[in-house]
Design a protein around this motif. Structure first.
Motif, mmCIF file in Angstrom:
data_model
loop_
_atom_site.group_PDB
_atom_site.id
_atom_site.type_symbol
_atom_site.label_atom_id
_atom_site.label_comp_id
_atom_site.label_asym_id
_atom_site.label_seq_id
_atom_site.Cartn_x
_atom_site.Cartn_y
_atom_site.Cartn_z
ATOM 1 N N GLN A 5 0.831 -1.207 0.000
ATOM 2 C CA GLN A 5 0.000 0.000 0.000
ATOM 3 C C GLN A 5 0.864 1.255 0.000
ATOM 4 O OE1 GLN A 5 -2.290 -0.742 3.513
ATOM 5 N NE2 GLN A 5 -3.702 -2.143 2.489
ATOM 6 N N ARG A 33 -6.532 1.618 -7.027
ATOM 7 C CA ARG A 33 -7.626 2.194 -6.241
ATOM 8 C C ARG A 33 -7.848 1.380 -4.958
ATOM 9 N NH1 ARG A 33 -11.487 5.513 -7.994
ATOM 10 N NH2 ARG A 33 -11.216 4.899 -10.162
ATOM 11 N N HIS A 35 -5.671 -0.539 -3.248
ATOM 12 C CA HIS A 35 -4.583 -0.327 -2.281
ATOM 13 C C HIS A 35 -4.689 1.041 -1.609
ATOM 14 C CE1 HIS A 35 -2.374 -4.004 -2.751
ATOM 15 N NE2 HIS A 35 -2.267 -3.848 -4.064
ATOM 16 N N LYS A 37 -7.409 2.873 -1.208
ATOM 17 C CA LYS A 37 -8.590 2.884 -0.328
ATOM 18 C C LYS A 37 -8.294 2.132 0.968
ATOM 19 C CE LYS A 37 -12.791 3.890 0.661
ATOM 20 N NZ LYS A 37 -12.993 5.210 1.228
ATOM 21 N N LYS A 38 -7.625 0.982 0.878
ATOM 22 C CA LYS A 38 -7.275 0.204 2.073
ATOM 23 C C LYS A 38 -6.324 0.999 2.970
ATOM 24 C CE LYS A 38 -8.177 -3.775 2.746
ATOM 25 N NZ LYS A 38 -9.212 -4.359 3.592
ATOM 26 N N GLU A 40 -6.082 4.341 3.143
ATOM 27 C CA GLU A 40 -6.862 5.408 3.770
ATOM 28 C C GLU A 40 -7.727 4.866 4.911
ATOM 29 O OE1 GLU A 40 -7.494 8.779 0.316
ATOM 30 O OE2 GLU A 40 -8.905 7.092 0.361
ATOM 31 N N THR A 41 -8.311 3.703 4.710
ATOM 32 C CA THR A 41 -9.133 3.083 5.755
ATOM 33 C C THR A 41 -8.286 2.725 6.971
ATOM 34 O OG1 THR A 41 -10.665 2.217 4.097
ATOM 35 C CG2 THR A 41 -10.694 1.155 6.269
ATOM 36 N N ALA A 42 -7.131 2.152 6.733
ATOM 37 C CA ALA A 42 -6.242 1.756 7.835
ATOM 38 C C ALA A 42 -5.769 2.967 8.635
ATOM 39 C CB ALA A 42 -5.043 0.977 7.297
ATOM 40 N N GLY A 44 -7.307 5.991 8.599
ATOM 41 C CA GLY A 44 -8.432 6.796 9.047
ATOM 42 C C GLY A 44 -8.424 8.229 8.540
ATOM 43 N N GLU A 46 -8.150 10.759 4.667
ATOM 44 C CA GLU A 46 -8.083 10.802 3.208
ATOM 45 C C GLU A 46 -6.705 11.290 2.806
ATOM 46 O OE1 GLU A 46 -11.137 12.701 1.011
ATOM 47 O OE2 GLU A 46 -12.731 11.619 2.041
#
Length: 126
Positions: A5, A33, A35, A37-38, A40-42, A44, A46
């Motif tokens: 990522q 996209r 990687h 998104k994952k 950003e999720t991890a 927390g 943007e």
């Protein structure tokens, strides 16, 4: 957050679009996209302002970028060193000799070693 990522993020940050990032990485655009998104999720947060056909880094993305580049560079360097070990071009040579051979015979012999001999380590005993 994982290494892949961070690598994708570091490349994407230099590109103008996800498609350009995918081409640079040699993977498909949906994978880029995924990687990002994952990541950003991890984290927390943007990392990119998403706009049609292009994107740019957020403040958080700008803060992460030097670290992602450093991690990516270190991994590349580690891989290169391991490649040298795999092909026999790197390692440690230890020679045990007494004072006279170390003084008179080793210096001329060491000049014959391709690539030279690095400086002696601190624990070198003569």
């Amino acid at each position: 957050m994982n290494i892949q990522q961070l690598r994708v993020f570091a490349v994407a940050a230099q590109c103008k679009s996800l498609t350009e990032a995918a081409e640079a990485l040699g993977i498909k655009q949906p994978t880029v996209r995924f990687h990002l998104k994952k990541l950003e999720t991890a984290l927390g947060v943007e990392l990119f302002y998403k706009q049609p056909r292009h994107f740019r880094l957020t403040e958080a993305g700008n803060a992460l970028l030097p670290y992602a580049r450093r991690v990516s560079t270190l991994l590349t360097e580690a891989g290169q060193i391991m490649e040298e070990f795999r092909h026999g071009g790197r390692g440690t040579l230890k020679i045990g000799v007494s004072y006279t051979p170390a003084t008179y015979f080793l210096p001329p012999l060491s000049r014959r070693i391709p690539g030279g001999v690095p400086a002696c380590p601190a624990d070198f005993d003569r």
